[in-house]
Design an enzyme around this catalytic site. Sequence first.
Site, PDB file in Angstrom:
ATOM      1  N   ASP A  39      -2.836  -1.736  10.142  1.00  0.00           N
ATOM      2  CA  ASP A  39      -2.986  -1.681   8.682  1.00  0.00           C
ATOM      3  C   ASP A  39      -3.550  -2.975   8.098  1.00  0.00           C
ATOM      4  O   ASP A  39      -3.898  -3.016   6.918  1.00  0.00           O
ATOM      5  CB  ASP A  39      -1.609  -1.459   8.007  1.00  0.00           C
ATOM      6  N   LYS A  90       0.842  -1.208   0.000  1.00  0.00           N
ATOM      7  CA  LYS A  90       0.000   0.000   0.000  1.00  0.00           C
ATOM      8  C   LYS A  90       0.871   1.249   0.000  1.00  0.00           C
ATOM      9  O   LYS A  90       2.051   1.222   0.406  1.00  0.00           O
ATOM     10  CB  LYS A  90      -0.938   0.031   1.224  1.00  0.00           C
ATOM     11  N   GLY A 137       4.378  -6.488   5.668  1.00  0.00           N
ATOM     12  CA  GLY A 137       4.120  -7.463   6.736  1.00  0.00           C
ATOM     13  C   GLY A 137       2.621  -7.563   7.025  1.00  0.00           C
ATOM     14  O   GLY A 137       2.086  -8.660   7.221  1.00  0.00           O
TER      15      GLY A 137
HETATM   16  O1  C5P Z   1      -0.684  -1.562  14.740  1.00  0.00           O
HETATM   17  P1  C5P Z   1       0.759  -1.900  14.535  1.00  0.00           P
HETATM   18  O2  C5P Z   1       1.194  -3.055  15.404  1.00  0.00           O
HETATM   19  O3  C5P Z   1       1.142  -2.089  13.114  1.00  0.00           O
HETATM   20  O4  C5P Z   1       1.568  -0.641  15.028  1.00  0.00           O
HETATM   21  C1  C5P Z   1       2.957  -0.661  15.283  1.00  0.00           C
HETATM   22  C2  C5P Z   1       3.285   0.487  16.202  1.00  0.00           C
HETATM   23  O5  C5P Z   1       3.055   1.729  15.543  1.00  0.00           O
HETATM   24  C3  C5P Z   1       2.416   0.537  17.446  1.00  0.00           C
HETATM   25  O6  C5P Z   1       2.990  -0.206  18.477  1.00  0.00           O
HETATM   26  C4  C5P Z   1       2.399   2.008  17.769  1.00  0.00           C
HETATM   27  O7  C5P Z   1       3.568   2.347  18.464  1.00  0.00           O
HETATM   28  C5  C5P Z   1       2.466   2.681  16.417  1.00  0.00           C
HETATM   29  N1  C5P Z   1       1.150   3.092  15.896  1.00  0.00           N
HETATM   30  C6  C5P Z   1       0.519   4.181  16.467  1.00  0.00           C
HETATM   31  N2  C5P Z   1      -0.690   4.585  15.996  1.00  0.00           N
HETATM   32  C7  C5P Z   1      -1.284   3.951  14.957  1.00  0.00           C
HETATM   33  C8  C5P Z   1      -0.642   2.850  14.350  1.00  0.00           C
HETATM   34  C9  C5P Z   1       0.572   2.444  14.844  1.00  0.00           C
HETATM   35  O8  C5P Z   1       1.045   4.785  17.413  1.00  0.00           O
HETATM   36  N3  C5P Z   1      -2.451   4.390  14.510  1.00  0.00           N
END
Ligand code: C5P
Length: 318
Positions: free
Chosen positions: A148, A23, A114
């Site tokens: 995502d 994406k 991922g």
């Molecule tokens: O959701 P995901 O595990 O992919 O996110 C990885 C990290 O990115 C989270 O641990 C967080 O620190 C940050 N994140 C965030 N706000 C979001 C998406 C991700 O702070 N909306």
Amino acid sequence: MRPHPLPRASRPVSALCLRAPAKLNLFLRVVSRRPDGYHELETLFERIDLCDELVIEPRRQGLELRCDEPSLDRGADNLIMRAAALLQREMGSRRGATIRLRKRIPIAAGLGGGSSDAATALVGLNQLWNLRLSRPRLADLAAQLGSDVPFFLLDAPVAIGRGRGEQLEPVSTPLTLWHVLVINPVTISTKEGYEQFDKPQAAGSPESRLTVFSASITMMAHALRNGSLGELAKGLYNDLEPVAIRRCPIITDIQHRLRHVGCLGCLVSGSGSATFGLFPDAETAQRAASELRQSGPRDWRVEVVRTLSHTPVASRGR
Ligand code: C5P
């Protein structure tokens, strides 16, 4: 969310081959920091035709991940393995699988590789293990795996993401977007990107942004629906871009060169460091990519990518 049709498993499947697309974020505004540590977002996702490939084979028990990219963690922390383990846990199943991953989407580049692999594993294993989970149920599991991941289950190439990014609203558009994507070797973890964004001195943090921010997600969705490429290019925006540039200053050079070869606008995707230029059509994008390959450093990977309009479908292997 508009679910796309589940593949029918009318006869036992010996192996499934699936494509997992990347994406781009055409717009990403950090609205606020949430008590749970995540950030409330307004983002615009676009599915593109740069894809990983997964071949999934059943086995009696146990999970195994093989990959042609040696630097990838293939253990229990890998999102594909977490997706498979989550499905096993949810369904109380002990069935196993061997998953072969052909990695084409660069790791930790802001392209969602991922997350897409995890979404694709959920869809593939749901079919292979004949679990018959509905799309909404799969979307719930996807959101547990990462912010995502749900986007990659959607039967729409472009969507607004709100909340953590998991609350999705498809945006219809007559446009196929053409991009030149420049991938440099610097990797940035999403977590690190958001942590840096939260630091008070971060250019682009909510305090410093108040006077300069002008684009809006509404304007971008409007531009897409009306097929207005010029408006879309003007509104490309990413709050995490200044953070990515601090970590990887060569992005400034990449953007300068993208403008020099005729892009309508350029932006870092997600938390970076992959950077894309928006081009009017395939031909100008191809020409620009050739110029960048010739003039840019050898360690840049330059790809022409476009909106992936059709949901990738599974094919049966063996
Ligand atoms: O959701 P995901 O595990 O992919 O996110 C990885 C990290 O990115 C989270 O641990 C967080 O620190 C940050 N994140 C965030 N706000 C979001 C998406 C991700 O702070 N909306």
